[in-house]
Write an enzyme that holds these catalytic residues in place. Structure first.
Site, PDB file in Angstrom:
ATOM      1  N   GLY A 253       0.813  -1.213   0.000  1.00 27.41           N
ATOM      2  CA  GLY A 253       0.000   0.000   0.000  1.00 27.41           C
ATOM      3  C   GLY A 253       0.840   1.255   0.000  1.00 27.41           C
ATOM      4  N   ASP A 254       1.980   1.219   0.693  1.00 25.01           N
ATOM      5  CA  ASP A 254       2.879   2.374   0.728  1.00 25.01           C
ATOM      6  C   ASP A 254       3.439   2.665  -0.662  1.00 25.01           C
ATOM      7  OD1 ASP A 254       2.466   2.241   3.478  1.00 25.01           O
ATOM      8  OD2 ASP A 254       4.253   1.018   3.802  1.00 25.01           O
TER       9      ASP A 254
END
Length: 310
Positions: A253-254
């Protein structure tokens, strides 16, 4: 300039254990350590995408110094404040046989209102209109739940575009500051609305309701292997997930947030943003630990991205 904020960073230690099991001796076959925490992970991916960021946050002790040194070594600019105590070490157990990822996260530092205020003022003094500020991840002990509201409001009033990647009460509080973009996953968005959202249409409706209520310009809803939903004021795109061999889902997600920031800074179209962020997320899933994928791997995946307008 892109600023990534990591108030609760960590030294990520990733171990590979085939057939990992409880109540027995487990044999580690490989180990790697990486400077981590959501904002730091974003900075690492931004660098691989050919852009520049400044990582800010709070570090402490020997572990904090190790993170600072590691970032210097790989050429990521940082401006951390140091606090009493020791930055946490997070253990991530990857089982390549059972295809599981288990995280064991330490609690980390305890911070004061004074330290948080000083760090925020230091950041605000550097911001220029049009800068991007990434607020993401958990908060250290001692930080109030409205920290992302306070920081988001201050950065927005300084002329920056604020990206918020948090969950639970931190996301709810942070949205009150009208961030430019939020990136919940489908479970987090469901929790915010108090009901299970099952498909892209329901997720889009929920995202638009929040955007209208809080004054948010863009929302990206990650859906794991099923892809992601990109919602702007005028259009919505659903991007299918790419099928790739999984090295580690930690930091996936980062990496999407990093690609969104790079695309925003470069003024890319929605279609270009979707291709870049989808490919970046998939390429980083193929990596071990929280290391960032090389741009060549990302570039190779971009032509495979499939998306549809809703």
């Amino acid at each position: 300039m892109i600023y990534t904020v990591t108030l609760n960073p960590a030294l990520d230690k990733t171990v590979e254990i085939p057939e990992f099991a409880l109540d027995r001796v487990n044999r580690i076959v490989s180990v790697r350590t990486d400077p981590g925490g959501k904002g730091i992970n974003v900075s690492k991916v931004i660098q691989k995408l050919g852009s520049r960021s400044i990582a800010v946050g709070i570090l402490g002790g020997t572990t904090g110094k190790a993170i600072s040194t590691a970032l210097d070594t790989i050429g990521i600019e940082s401006d951390f404040s140091f606090a009493e105590g020791e930055t946490r070490i997070n253990l991530k157990v990857v089982d390549p046989v059972k295809h599981t990822n288990t995280d064991l996260n330490e609690p980390g530092l305890t911070v004061s209102d004074k330290l948080l205020g000083e760090l925020l003022q230091k950041l605000i003094s550097k911001l220029e209109p049009g800068d991007l500020v990434m607020l993401s991840g958990s908060l250290p002990k001692g930080a109030p739940e409205d920290t992302y509201y306070v920081w988001g409001k201050a950065c927005r009033e300084a002329g920056a575009k604020v990206f918020l990647d948090a969950d639970g009460e931190l996301l709810k509080e942070g949205m009150r500051a009208a961030p430019y973009l939020i990136k919940p996953n489908h479970q987090e968005l469901s929790a915010l609305l108090g009901k299970e959202l099952k498909g892209p249409e329901e997720l889009e409706s929920a995202a638009r309701a929040l955007m209208k209520e809080y004054g948010i310009a863009k929302t990206v809803v990650s859906m794991g292997s099923r892809g992601a939903l990109y919602v702007t004021e005028k259009e919505t795109v659903y991007a299918e997930g790419l099928r790739v061999p999984v090295g580690s889902t930690v930091g996936a997600g980062d990496s999407v947030v990093a690609a969104l920031a790079v695309a925003e800074e470069a003024g890319k179209s929605l279609e270009e943003t979707v291709r870049l962020s989808t490919a970046t997320g998939a390429a980083n899933v193929m990596c071990s630990g929280t290391q960032a994928a090389e741009y060549e791997a990302i570039e190779a995946l971009m032509p495979q991205v499939v998306f549809h307008r809703l």
